[in-house]
Design a protein around this motif. Structure first.
Motif, PDB file in Angstrom:
ATOM      1  N   VAL A  19       4.330  11.864  -3.773  1.00 26.24           N
ATOM      2  CA  VAL A  19       4.641  11.226  -4.818  1.00 26.24           C
ATOM      3  C   VAL A  19       3.249  10.936  -5.955  1.00 26.24           C
ATOM      4  CG1 VAL A  19       5.205   9.549  -5.962  1.00 26.24           C
ATOM      5  CG2 VAL A  19       6.940   9.936  -4.402  1.00 26.24           C
ATOM      6  N   LEU A  20       2.420   9.911  -4.419  1.00 24.24           N
ATOM      7  CA  LEU A  20       1.084   9.898  -5.618  1.00 24.24           C
ATOM      8  C   LEU A  20       0.027  11.527  -6.236  1.00 24.24           C
ATOM      9  CD1 LEU A  20      -0.570   6.723  -3.677  1.00 24.24           C
ATOM     10  CD2 LEU A  20       0.368   6.655  -5.177  1.00 24.24           C
ATOM     11  N   SER A  26       7.109  21.692  -8.197  1.00 24.31           N
ATOM     12  CA  SER A  26       6.794  22.368  -6.728  1.00 24.31           C
ATOM     13  C   SER A  26       6.008  21.538  -5.564  1.00 24.31           C
ATOM     14  CB  SER A  26       6.655  24.135  -6.964  1.00 24.31           C
ATOM     15  OG  SER A  26       7.158  24.313  -7.903  1.00 24.31           O
ATOM     16  N   GLY A  27       4.943  20.989  -5.908  1.00 24.75           N
ATOM     17  CA  GLY A  27       4.190  20.458  -4.693  1.00 24.75           C
ATOM     18  C   GLY A  27       4.987  19.538  -4.618  1.00 24.75           C
ATOM     19  N   GLY A  51       6.026  22.190   3.958  1.00 24.55           N
ATOM     20  CA  GLY A  51       5.261  21.716   4.777  1.00 24.55           C
ATOM     21  C   GLY A  51       4.158  22.896   4.400  1.00 24.55           C
ATOM     22  N   THR A  52       3.856  24.189   4.917  1.00 24.16           N
ATOM     23  CA  THR A  52       3.232  25.162   4.352  1.00 24.16           C
ATOM     24  C   THR A  52       3.309  25.219   3.428  1.00 24.16           C
ATOM     25  OG1 THR A  52       3.898  25.725   6.790  1.00 24.16           O
ATOM     26  CG2 THR A  52       2.416  27.377   5.535  1.00 24.16           C
ATOM     27  N   LEU A  53       4.454  25.590   2.465  1.00 18.55           N
ATOM     28  CA  LEU A  53       4.637  26.080   0.929  1.00 18.55           C
ATOM     29  C   LEU A  53       3.349  24.626   0.261  1.00 18.55           C
ATOM     30  CD1 LEU A  53       5.425  28.225  -0.803  1.00 18.55           C
ATOM     31  CD2 LEU A  53       7.665  26.300  -1.109  1.00 18.55           C
ATOM     32  N   ALA A  71      -3.857  25.560  -4.174  1.00 20.88           N
ATOM     33  CA  ALA A  71      -3.962  25.974  -5.539  1.00 20.88           C
ATOM     34  C   ALA A  71      -4.455  24.376  -6.913  1.00 20.88           C
ATOM     35  CB  ALA A  71      -3.003  26.685  -5.959  1.00 20.88           C
ATOM     36  N   LEU A  72      -3.501  24.008  -6.427  1.00 22.48           N
ATOM     37  CA  LEU A  72      -3.933  23.385  -7.706  1.00 22.48           C
ATOM     38  C   LEU A  72      -5.298  21.760  -8.021  1.00 22.48           C
ATOM     39  CD1 LEU A  72      -0.318  21.038  -7.677  1.00 22.48           C
ATOM     40  CD2 LEU A  72      -1.174  22.140  -9.214  1.00 22.48           C
TER      41      LEU A  72
END
Length: 175
Positions: free
Chosen positions: A10-11, A28-29, A66-68, A75-76
């Motif tokens: 959330v943070l 998505s994250g 978790g891996t995704l 990437a972000l």
């Protein structure tokens, strides 16, 4: 760990929300980390010896999402480059994401082959990699201050500046 990963999710979402141009990756994250956190809750509450099916669903959710989530956050991190620390945080995150991916693949290969003792060892290594991954958020979180404000419901709503000035009237001088 499941509660802390949910808080980090959330943070992190709040932290990146004003910085991303296309919010789908940030959303998505968040969703991936929330599903991984739910999987951790299942893992913690349903032991393998008591309810194998739910435990395995929790394992799949945690390791899969978790891996995704790790790859999305990596990437972000590299794309947004908060406070010019994208590489400082991004390179270790990519390395940990690769290690986590390798462990997940190895874990499921060992489980399919029925080599549960080694799969359990890989699982613990995987948990340690996830913990190391979550610790990398400290690099970027140190620049931010997150506050939760809880106030009594009022009939007449005050603007934010009015509430601050009203609150400051009642505060005493501090040494």
């Amino acid at each position: 760990m499941e509660n802390s990963s949910l808080v980090v999710a959330v943070l992190r979402f709040i932290q990146l929300k004003p910085k991303v141009l296309n919010p789908w990756l940030n959303v998505s994250g968040l969703v991936a980390l929330c599903l991984a956190s739910f999987g951790m809750t299942l893992l913690g509450n349903f032991q393998l010896s008591n309810d194998e099916e739910i435990h395995n669903v929790g394992t799949s959710l945690t390791f899969g999402f978790g891996t995704l989530a790790c790859w999305i956050q990596s990437a972000l991190t590299l794309k947004i480059n908060l406070k010019n620390e994208g590489r400082k945080a991004g390179i270790p995150r990519v390395a940990l994401s690769a290690g986590i991916t390798l462990c997940v693949v190895l874990y499921f290969i060992l489980m399919v082959q029925g080599i549960h003792m080694y799969a359990a060892r890989i699982q613990w290594g995987l948990v340690m990699c996830f913990l190391c991954y979550f610790s990398t958020f400290a690099v970027e979180f140190r620049h931010y201050r997150f506050e939760i404000v809880c106030s009594e419901y009022q009939e007449n709503f005050l603007s934010f500046s009015e509430s601050l000035s009203e609150a400051s009237e009642y505060q005493t001088d501090q040494v």
